[in-house]
Design an enzyme around this catalytic site. Structure first.
Site, PDB file in Angstrom:
ATOM      1  N   ASP A 215       0.844  -1.134   0.308  1.00  0.00           N
ATOM      2  CA  ASP A 215      -0.366   0.561  -0.284  1.00  0.00           C
ATOM      3  C   ASP A 215       1.105   1.161  -0.079  1.00  0.00           C
ATOM      4  O   ASP A 215       2.040   0.921   0.771  1.00  0.00           O
ATOM      5  CB  ASP A 215      -1.304  -0.176   1.612  1.00  0.00           C
ATOM      6  CG  ASP A 215      -1.667   1.007   0.961  1.00  0.00           C
ATOM      7  OD1 ASP A 215      -2.566   1.313  -0.283  1.00  0.00           O
ATOM      8  OD2 ASP A 215      -2.799   1.288   2.176  1.00  0.00           O
TER       9      ASP A 215
ATOM     10  N   HIS B  12      -7.582  -0.202  -9.407  1.00  0.00           N
ATOM     11  CA  HIS B  12      -8.276   0.342  -8.777  1.00  0.00           C
ATOM     12  C   HIS B  12      -7.353   1.640  -9.453  1.00  0.00           C
ATOM     13  O   HIS B  12      -7.762   3.024  -8.735  1.00  0.00           O
ATOM     14  CB  HIS B  12      -7.930   0.611  -7.512  1.00  0.00           C
ATOM     15  CG  HIS B  12      -7.899   0.306  -5.909  1.00  0.00           C
ATOM     16  ND1 HIS B  12      -8.879   1.581  -5.455  1.00  0.00           N
ATOM     17  CD2 HIS B  12      -6.633   0.987  -4.932  1.00  0.00           C
ATOM     18  CE1 HIS B  12      -7.931   2.494  -4.645  1.00  0.00           C
ATOM     19  NE2 HIS B  12      -6.745   2.188  -4.859  1.00  0.00           N
TER      20      HIS B  12
END
Length: 504
Positions: free
Chosen positions: A229, A369
Site C-alpha cells: 500500500d 483501482h
C-alpha cells in the site's frame, strides 16, 4: 505522506467531545520536552522496499528552504510517509480546553523536521486535527474555504456511495466528534502511557467518544487483502529532494493550504497556511469473502494454474500484484523484484507503442483501482496535479483466523483506517471517490466502477476488462468487499495557528 513506522507500532484513534461530560484518568508525564524529553537510540521509521525512501533531514531542509516551506510549522503526519502504524485520538473542547491546547498539547506536537532524524524523534509522536464542529466549539468562525469540510462527512454519505449510515460507527453518524489526536510509537505501552498522561493533563475539558486501534501486518506495508500500500504517493515540491522515475510530482499547495498549487488559496485565512485537510474513513475489509471470490473466478488462460488465475484476477482488480509490481509492467505473473524496486514500480503510464491506449486492456483494466484513482496517460500528459492526495492509512483488526478462512466468512472486523491529506477535499478525496472510483464511465465509457473501493450505494457492480483474454467479458460483484464504517473531515493546523488562533 506516509510515515514508515516500526512494524511493532500500533495505532489508535480516540475521538472526544467537550460537549459531553466526564473526566479522564492519569499516567506518567508524557509532556517532557527539550533536554528533559527521553531520547531515542533507534529510529521509529522503517523502510519497506516497495516505497520511496524518505529524504534525510538535511535534504528535506534544503528542499524546503528553496521552496519557502517551514517544516518546523508543519505537523509531522502531513509531510511524511505514514505507513501502517499510527495511533489516532480525537479531542473535543470546552472553555477549559483552550489554554490546555496551548500548554499541554502544543509542546508535544511532532513536526516534520523532528521526524526526519532519530536524534530528534520523540518516544511517541503526537499530531492533532479538528473537524468543523471542533473549530466552531473553539469559536473559530473564519471559513477554511472548503464546503465539504464545513458540512462534514455525514452530509456526503450518498456522494461517497455509502448505503446509508446503517453500517457507520454510531459516533461518526452523530455530532460529537470535534477532533482527532494521532499518536505513534513502536510499542503499545508507549502509546498507552502517552494517551493516559495527556488525558490526565486535559482532565474534564475533553471526553472520549470513540477509539480505533491498528497495527502493522506481518508483511510491512501491506493492507489486509495482502497488497503493498502507498506506493503511488506523490513527491511534494519542497519536501521530496529527488523524485523517483514515474513518481507524481505535485506543488506543495496541493497538500498544504495556502502554498503554491492550492487552487483555493485566496479563500483561506492567513492562520491556516501550511495546514492540511485530513480525511478519515474507517473501511472494513471482507478478506475471506474477497479471497473466495478470487478462488471461484480464476482467469482461465493457457499456462496458468487455477491459483495463478485467481492471483491474476486479484492483481487486475487492484492494478498491482501483492508485491507492488504493476500489472501494466508485469501483465501475467508477479515480479517481486520489480515490486520491491521504487525506481521501477511507478515508472509506467498505461500507454504502450504496441497498443491503443483508449481500447486496449490487455495489460491493465481501465477499472483497476490504481488506474481509477490515478489515470496517468488516460487523461493526457502531463498529469493534472489538482486531484493528488497524500495517503497515510493503517490496517486495523486481527489477521484472518483459521475458522474464518475455512468458512469464507468474516466474523472479526478488520480493515483500513484510511487517512489522506490534501489542501482541497472537494477537489481531492471527494472528487476521486465520486467522479472517478464510483463512476462506471470513467475514464472510458462502460468499464464499471473501481472493483476495490467503488460503491454504488450497495447495488451490484458490473465491471468489464478484468479478463485479459476478452475485454468485453463482464464481471458482476454482488458484494462490496470494502464496507464504509464512516468517518469525518478534519483540518490539521500549523503549529503557529494553535498559538495565534485556536487557543485564544
Amino acid at each position: 505522506m506516509k510515515i514508515r513506522l516500526s512494524s511493532k507500532l500500533v495505532a489508535a484513534i480516540v475521538l472526544f467531545s467537550g460537549l459531553a461530560s466526564g473526566a479522564l484518568d492519569s499516567l506518567p508525564a508524557f509532556q517532557q520536552r527539550g533536554s528533559q524529553k527521553p531520547k531515542r537510540t533507534s529510529s521509529l521509521l522503517i523502510n519497506p522496499d516497495a516505497q520511496p525512501d524518505l529524504p534525510t533531514a538535511k535534504a528535506a531542509t534544503a528542499a524546503a528552504s528553496a521552496a519557502g516551506l517551514n517544516l518546523d510549522d508543519i505537523q509531522g503526519d502531513i509531510l511524511q510517509k505514514n505507513q501502517e502504524l499510527f495511533y489516532f485520538f480525537s479531542i473535543a473542547n470546552a472553555t477549559a480546553f483552550k489554554p490546555k491546547l496551548a500548554s499541554e498539547i502544543l509542546p508535544l506536537i511532532t513536526t516534520t523536521t523532528e521526524l526526519l532524524d532519530v536524534s530528534t524523534q520523540p518516544i511517541t509522536v503526537l499530531n492533532i486535527a479538528f473537524s468543523q464542529r471542533g473549530l466552531t466549539a473553539l469559536n473559530v468562525t473564519t471559513s477554511l474555504g472548503d464546503a465539504s469540510f464545513a458540512h462534514g462527512q455525514l452530509a456526503d454519505i450518498s456522494t461517497l456511495g455509502d448505503p446509508g449510515s446503517t453500517n457507520w460507527v454510531p459516533q461518526f453518524a452523530g455530532t460529537s466528534v470535534h477532533g482527532v489526536l494521532l499518536f505513534a510509537s513502536d510499542t503499545v505501552d508507549n502509546i498507552n502511557d502517552a494517551v493516559s498522561s495527556l488525558e490526565s493533563a486535559l482532565g474534564d475539558s475533553i471526553t472520549k467518544v470513540y477509539s480505533l486501534a491498528g497495527a502493522a501486518r506481518p508483511v510491512a506495508g501491506t493492507e489486509h487483502f495482502g497488497f503493498q500500500d502507498g506506493i503511488s504517493n506523490p513527491a511534494v515540491t519542497g519536501f521530496t529532494a529527488a523524485p523517483l522515475p514515474g513518481q507524481f510530482v505535485v506543488p506543495a499547495g496541493v497538500i498544504l493550504v495556502g502554498e503554491t498549487g492550492d487552487t483555493s488559496a485566496s479563500a483561506r485565512p492567513a492562520w491556516a497556511k501550511d495546514g492540511s485537510f485530513l480525511v478519515f474513513r474507517q473501511l472494513k475489509q471482507l478478506v475471506p469473502e474477497f479471497n473466495k471470490f478470487l478462488a471461484d473466478h480464476p482467469i482461465v488462460e493457457d499456462g496458468l494454474t487455477a491459483q495463478q488465475g485467481s492471483d491474476l484476477l486479484g492483481a487486475r482488480m487492484v492494478g498491482r500484484w501483492k508485491s507492488g509490481a504493476p500489472v501494466d509492467l508485469a501483465p501475467r505473473f508477479d515480479d517481486p523484484a520489480l515490486g520491491a524496486d521504487p525506481t521501477r514500480n511507478n515508472n509506467f503510464t498505461f500507454s504502450h507503442p504496441d497498443a491503443v491506449l483508449t481500447t486496449n486492456q490487455t495489460r491493465c483494466p481501465f477499472a483497476a483501482h490504481i488506474r481509477k484513482v490515478r489515470p496517468r496517460a488516460d487523461l493526457g500528459t502531463p498529469e493534472n496535479t489538482v486531484r493528488a492526495i497524500m495517503r497515510s492509512g493503517i490496517p486495523y483488526g486481527l489477521e484472518v483466523s483459521d475458522e474464518e478462512a475455512a468458512s469464507n466468512t468474516t466474523s472479526t472486523e478488520r480493515g483500513l483506517a484510511f487517512v489522506a491529506y490534501m489542501s482541497n477535499p472537494s477537489n481531492g478525496f471527494r472528487f476521486l471517490q465520486q467522479a472517478w472510483a464510483n463512476n462506471p464511465n470513467f475514464a472510458h465509457a462502460g468499464v464499471g466502477v473501481d472493483p476495490i473501493i467503488g460503491s454504488l450505494v450497495g447495488a451490484e457492480r458490473v465491471i468489464t476488462g478484468l479478463d485479459p483474454t476478452n475485454s468485453n467479458v463482464t464481471t458482476t460483484l454482488t458484494t462490496d468487499f470494502i464496507i464504509s464504517r464512516g468517518g469525518e473531515y478534519f483540518f490539521s493546523p500549523p503549529l503557529s495557528a494553535i498559538t495565534s488562533t485556536l487557543s485564544v
